[in-house]
Design a protein around this motif. Structure first.
Motif, PDB file in Angstrom:
ATOM      1  N   ASP A  69       0.861  -1.190   0.000  1.00  0.00           N
ATOM      2  CA  ASP A  69       0.000   0.000   0.000  1.00  0.00           C
ATOM      3  C   ASP A  69       0.896   1.238   0.000  1.00  0.00           C
ATOM      4  OD1 ASP A  69      -1.725   2.122   0.562  1.00  0.00           O
ATOM      5  OD2 ASP A  69      -3.023   0.892   1.831  1.00  0.00           O
ATOM      6  N   ALA A  71       0.327   4.382  -0.618  1.00  0.00           N
ATOM      7  CA  ALA A  71      -0.215   5.562   0.059  1.00  0.00           C
ATOM      8  C   ALA A  71       0.017   5.469   1.562  1.00  0.00           C
ATOM      9  CB  ALA A  71      -1.700   5.715  -0.242  1.00  0.00           C
ATOM     10  N   LEU A  72      -0.197   4.295   2.127  1.00  0.00           N
ATOM     11  CA  LEU A  72       0.032   4.103   3.557  1.00  0.00           C
ATOM     12  C   LEU A  72       1.517   4.230   3.884  1.00  0.00           C
ATOM     13  CD1 LEU A  72      -0.796   3.354   6.422  1.00  0.00           C
ATOM     14  CD2 LEU A  72      -0.713   0.933   5.745  1.00  0.00           C
ATOM     15  N   ALA A  75       2.517   7.777   3.882  1.00  0.00           N
ATOM     16  CA  ALA A  75       1.971   8.468   5.054  1.00  0.00           C
ATOM     17  C   ALA A  75       2.794   8.155   6.302  1.00  0.00           C
ATOM     18  CB  ALA A  75       0.514   8.062   5.265  1.00  0.00           C
ATOM     19  N   SER A 228      -4.293  11.258   6.790  1.00  0.00           N
ATOM     20  CA  SER A 228      -3.856  11.447   5.406  1.00  0.00           C
ATOM     21  C   SER A 228      -4.241  10.251   4.540  1.00  0.00           C
ATOM     22  CB  SER A 228      -2.349  11.675   5.352  1.00  0.00           C
ATOM     23  OG  SER A 228      -1.653  10.641   6.028  1.00  0.00           O
ATOM     24  N   VAL A 229      -4.424   9.085   5.166  1.00  0.00           N
ATOM     25  CA  VAL A 229      -5.027   7.912   4.534  1.00  0.00           C
ATOM     26  C   VAL A 229      -6.029   7.362   5.557  1.00  0.00           C
ATOM     27  CG1 VAL A 229      -3.052   7.333   3.074  1.00  0.00           C
ATOM     28  CG2 VAL A 229      -3.178   6.406   5.391  1.00  0.00           C
ATOM     29  N   GLN A 231      -6.511   4.600   6.975  1.00  0.00           N
ATOM     30  CA  GLN A 231      -5.972   3.767   8.060  1.00  0.00           C
ATOM     31  C   GLN A 231      -5.450   4.596   9.226  1.00  0.00           C
ATOM     32  OE1 GLN A 231      -5.276   3.544   4.766  1.00  0.00           O
ATOM     33  NE2 GLN A 231      -4.400   1.551   4.240  1.00  0.00           N
TER      34      GLN A 231
END
Length: 283
Positions: A69, A71-72, A75, A228-229, A231
């Protein structure tokens, strides 16, 4: 590098997320330590937020954990490399840690949604309202402790104002608007401040009236801070010992469901503004 003497809420959250990735990969701390030429103690310190972690190490960990992931991962890198020392740091050692953690969460949130039942939301309070509230809840609190609390609360409101304001929606029960934590004058000014914030576009306010049928959420007060995500979303709930921070996926989903239900019990923004205006004229 020696361990930190204290960890901020954001540093603790980074450690929690790294531990979750490790556990999802089925790895023990000692196994990860071997992969990184580190020690189990150092991995534990990192996952508790007491040891810093570089961008390179975050990305190595993600690779070992088979996390794809992006994006994670980005972040988490941003959290690891963030060196922000916000205004709230001035209150470390002056106020309990929850004050700094709340301000830090609000600062980094991509949006804020809040439900309050008995008191006006902190982000919308006037100084006189906040002072009356703190004085009542903590009778006998000396000025040396009362003043920083009020000052801190006023500075928090900056997150929903200005050019880089965080989108903010709050559901306020009629009870919170009618309870007089101080005299008529203070409460009138408080209601007017809410109206001003609405007019200036700083807050999307929706009122839950007393006569709403089927409303069972009177015991619910909370804030939901978007990460920001997804999670990295965070929930803040009132608890007997203070504010409880919520980051577990199942509990966050429950909070989102509650927010949706309570929004359905509220008046429209326009009707809510008119409702508050009428209450102001009654005082």
């Amino acid at each position: 590098m020696p361990p930190r003497s204290h960890a901020t809420g954001r540093q603790v959250r980074l450690g929690v997320e790294l531990r979750r990735l490790r556990e999802a990969a089925g790895l023990k701390a000692r196994e990860v330590a071997g992969l990184l030429n580190s020690t189990s103690a150092q991995i534990s310190q990192m996952e508790l937020g007491f040891a810093g972690v570089s961008e390179e190490r975050v990305r190595r960990l993600a690779a070992h954990y088979a996390c794809t992931d992006e994006a994670l991962i980005d972040a988490l890198v941003a959290m690891a490399t963030d060196r922000t020392r916000g205004w709230w740091e001035a209150y470390r050692g002056v106020l309990p840690p929850v004050f700094q953690n709340t301000a830090e969460i609000e600062h980094h949130a991509t949006y804020l949604r809040e439900v309050v039942i008995t008191h006006v939301p902190g982000l919308l309070q006037t100084a006189d309202y906040a002072r009356a509230l703190y004085t009542y809840v903590h009778p006998g609190l000396p000025e040396s402790e009362l003043n920083p609390r009020v000052e801190h609360r006023m500075k928090r409101s900056g997150v929903v104002a200005g050019d880089n304001a965080t989108p903010y929606e709050t559901l306020i029960h009629e009870c919170a608007l009618r309870v007089r934590v101080a005299d008529r004058g203070v409460c009138r000014v408080q209601l007017q401040r809410i109206l001003d914030q609405i007019e200036e576009g700083h807050a999307n306010v929706r009122v839950i009236p007393f006569d709403q049928d089927g409303f069972g959420g009177a015991g619910v007060s909370m804030m939901y801070a978007g990460g920001s995500v997804p999670q990295l979303d965070t929930g803040l709930r009132d608890a007997p010992t203070g504010v409880a921070l919520i980051d577990a996926a199942a509990q966050l989903k429950q909070l989102r469901t509650l927010l949706h239900r309570m929004q359905g019990a509220s008046l429209s923004p326009t009707a809510s503004r008119d409702f508050i205006h009428r209450l102001t004229k009654e005082l």
